[in-house]
Design a protein around this motif. Structure first.
Motif, mmCIF file in Angstrom:
data_model
loop_
_atom_site.group_PDB
_atom_site.id
_atom_site.type_symbol
_atom_site.label_atom_id
_atom_site.label_comp_id
_atom_site.label_asym_id
_atom_site.label_seq_id
_atom_site.Cartn_x
_atom_site.Cartn_y
_atom_site.Cartn_z
ATOM 1 N N VAL A 212 -59.845 18.207 -10.672
ATOM 2 C CA VAL A 212 -59.403 16.866 -10.298
ATOM 3 C C VAL A 212 -60.234 16.287 -9.156
ATOM 4 O O VAL A 212 -60.518 15.085 -9.121
ATOM 5 C CB VAL A 212 -57.909 16.864 -9.914
ATOM 6 N N LEU A 213 -60.640 17.125 -8.199
ATOM 7 C CA LEU A 213 -61.359 16.633 -7.016
ATOM 8 C C LEU A 213 -62.623 15.847 -7.356
ATOM 9 O O LEU A 213 -62.812 14.740 -6.830
ATOM 10 C CB LEU A 213 -61.697 17.801 -6.081
ATOM 11 N N PRO A 214 -63.523 16.356 -8.215
ATOM 12 C CA PRO A 214 -64.726 15.568 -8.513
ATOM 13 C C PRO A 214 -64.411 14.237 -9.189
ATOM 14 O O PRO A 214 -65.147 13.263 -9.008
ATOM 15 C CB PRO A 214 -65.534 16.486 -9.446
ATOM 16 N N ILE B 58 -67.095 22.234 -13.628
ATOM 17 C CA ILE B 58 -68.020 21.640 -14.598
ATOM 18 C C ILE B 58 -67.310 20.571 -15.427
ATOM 19 O O ILE B 58 -67.840 19.474 -15.651
ATOM 20 C CB ILE B 58 -68.616 22.727 -15.512
ATOM 21 N N ILE B 59 -66.088 20.873 -15.878
ATOM 22 C CA ILE B 59 -65.322 19.908 -16.668
ATOM 23 C C ILE B 59 -65.068 18.637 -15.864
ATOM 24 O O ILE B 59 -65.188 17.514 -16.375
ATOM 25 C CB ILE B 59 -63.985 20.521 -17.133
ATOM 26 N N GLY B 60 -64.717 18.799 -14.587
ATOM 27 C CA GLY B 60 -64.460 17.639 -13.734
ATOM 28 C C GLY B 60 -65.663 16.725 -13.619
ATOM 29 O O GLY B 60 -65.548 15.501 -13.746
ATOM 30 N N ALA C 294 -53.404 28.700 -9.606
ATOM 31 C CA ALA C 294 -53.365 27.241 -9.746
ATOM 32 C C ALA C 294 -54.494 26.475 -9.049
ATOM 33 O O ALA C 294 -54.720 25.308 -9.389
ATOM 34 C CB ALA C 294 -52.023 26.714 -9.236
ATOM 35 N N PRO C 295 -55.219 27.027 -8.069
ATOM 36 C CA PRO C 295 -56.231 26.231 -7.362
ATOM 37 C C PRO C 295 -57.303 25.597 -8.229
ATOM 38 O O PRO C 295 -57.944 24.626 -7.805
ATOM 39 C CB PRO C 295 -56.845 27.239 -6.381
ATOM 40 N N PHE C 296 -57.511 26.122 -9.440
ATOM 41 C CA PHE C 296 -58.530 25.496 -10.280
ATOM 42 C C PHE C 296 -58.114 24.082 -10.710
ATOM 43 O O PHE C 296 -58.952 23.299 -11.178
ATOM 44 C CB PHE C 296 -58.860 26.360 -11.502
ATOM 45 N N VAL C 297 -56.827 23.749 -10.540
ATOM 46 C CA VAL C 297 -56.384 22.370 -10.803
ATOM 47 C C VAL C 297 -57.147 21.411 -9.896
ATOM 48 O O VAL C 297 -57.598 20.343 -10.320
ATOM 49 C CB VAL C 297 -54.861 22.242 -10.581
ATOM 50 N N SER C 298 -57.305 21.796 -8.643
ATOM 51 C CA SER C 298 -58.048 20.965 -7.696
ATOM 52 C C SER C 298 -59.523 20.928 -8.040
ATOM 53 O O SER C 298 -60.190 19.896 -7.863
ATOM 54 C CB SER C 298 -57.864 21.496 -6.268
ATOM 55 N N ALA C 299 -60.048 22.038 -8.551
ATOM 56 C CA ALA C 299 -61.474 22.107 -8.879
ATOM 57 C C ALA C 299 -61.861 21.092 -9.940
ATOM 58 O O ALA C 299 -62.982 20.568 -9.933
ATOM 59 C CB ALA C 299 -61.840 23.514 -9.347
ATOM 60 N N ILE D 183 -55.699 18.521 -18.687
ATOM 61 C CA ILE D 183 -56.554 19.632 -19.131
ATOM 62 C C ILE D 183 -56.283 20.871 -18.287
ATOM 63 O O ILE D 183 -56.169 21.989 -18.805
ATOM 64 C CB ILE D 183 -58.044 19.237 -19.043
ATOM 65 N N ALA D 184 -56.164 20.673 -16.967
ATOM 66 C CA ALA D 184 -55.906 21.799 -16.061
ATOM 67 C C ALA D 184 -54.574 22.473 -16.381
ATOM 68 O O ALA D 184 -54.464 23.708 -16.344
ATOM 69 C CB ALA D 184 -55.926 21.319 -14.617
ATOM 70 N N GLN D 185 -53.546 21.687 -16.692
ATOM 71 C CA GLN D 185 -52.239 22.248 -16.992
ATOM 72 C C GLN D 185 -52.262 23.063 -18.286
ATOM 73 O O GLN D 185 -51.617 24.115 -18.389
ATOM 74 C CB GLN D 185 -51.201 21.134 -17.082
#
Length: 301
Positions: free
Chosen positions: A92-94, A49-51, A85-90, A72-74
């Motif tokens: 950044v990807l969008p 949602i943030i992305g 850590a996979p939520f970092v991609s969640a 923000i992810a860090q």
């Protein structure tokens, strides 16, 4: 996932990181992260949602937005109570794919929920052994230093990648890998050549599968995804390198522009080589030299 995306003509349904979750939470012999289902679901959905919100409401160019999303992810990672850590991609990807559709976070929620339910089914069937989740503390002074260094490294690398047009040198799954490789006691970085080789081979498998089956023969991209995922699972099985990011790297090749396909494996090779080099030269050195004030991953209060 890919079948639904094709049927509904909604590319945002394809959530590459779900393959990483499946590898780390279902395929690997031991759970890859210290996390439980509730936190996994909330972190993935919240970051998705943030992305999308960053793309919709932050008026900067993509490079700045990617750095903002990664930062923000860090911060979330430090205070999540997990090593997930996979939520970092969640998040950044969008941003990297310019996704504004609400379909993306909905798909992330549903697909993550399915992985959690299948994991519970595996536990019930005795296929996997249950592992107790104990919250961890990753917000010590040294963790903050690590986080700052990671953000600085990604800012510099992404700056060059975006300026040269090879932005997948900082592909979202590689940012996940960097977060994991740069943590204390990470074993993967002790095998840099093998690690980079497995990551690159999985990128090649993804590209070849999409090009041969979807572009050349004209079959549905679902076929490409099935073949690519099967190839990726064979690689990690025989190499015993159960790295969740390789699943996302394989699936990412299904949604990138066709014009990028030919250079995608090269960009992934360069990016993975850089993050392994930095993880060993900067993070492993200071961690092995016992510069930390206290042991990482202390139980959270």
């Amino acid at each position: 996932m890919t079948l639904f995306a094709e049927t509904l003509n909604e590319k945002e349904i394809i959530f590459p990181e779900i393959t990483a979750l499946a590898v780390g939470y279902m395929v690997a012999k031991n759970r890859s992260w210290k996390v439980n289902g509730k936190r996994m679901l909330s972190l993935i959905t919240g970051c998705a949602i943030i992305g999308v919100c960053i793309v919709r409401f932050v008026p900067f160019d993509t490079y700045i937005e990617v750095i903002l999303a990664f930062t923000i992810a860090q911060v979330i990672f430090m205070f999540s109570g997990t090593t997930f850590a996979p939520f970092v991609s969640a998040i950044v990807l969008p941003v990297m794919m310019h996704t504004t559709s609400i379909v993306y976070p909905i798909a992330a929620f549903v697909l993550t929920l399915l992985v959690i339910l299948f994991h519970k089914l595996f536990l019930f069937q005795g296929i996997r052994a249950d592992e107790e989740y104990v919250p961890v503390m990753l917000n010590s002074r040294d963790d903050m230093v690590d986080t700052s260094i990671r953000i600085l490294c990604v800012t510099v690398i992404a700056g060059v990648a975006f300026r040269t047009g090879y932005r997948f040198v900082v592909a979202p799954p590689l940012l996940v890998a960097f977060t994991e490789f740069s943590r204390p006691r990470n074993k993967t970085r002790n095998m840099p050549v093998k690690t980079v080789a497995v990551i690159t081979v999985c990128a090649i498998i993804g590209v070849i599968s999409r090009y041969f089956f979807a572009i050349w023969i004209g079959l549905p991209i679902t076929i490409s995804a099935i073949v690519a995922t099967s190839g990726m699972l064979i690689v990690i099985h025989f190499t015993k390198m159960y790295m969740p990011p390789v699943g996302a790297i394989t699936m990412l090749s299904m949604i990138i522009s066709e014009s990028v396909l030919i250079t995608y494996p090269i960009q992934i090779f360069v990016g993975s080589s850089l993050i392994l080099f930095l993880s060993r030269m900067i993070f492993m050195r200071r961690q092995d030299n016992k510069l930390y004030e206290k042991e990482h991953e202390l139980h959270a209060e």
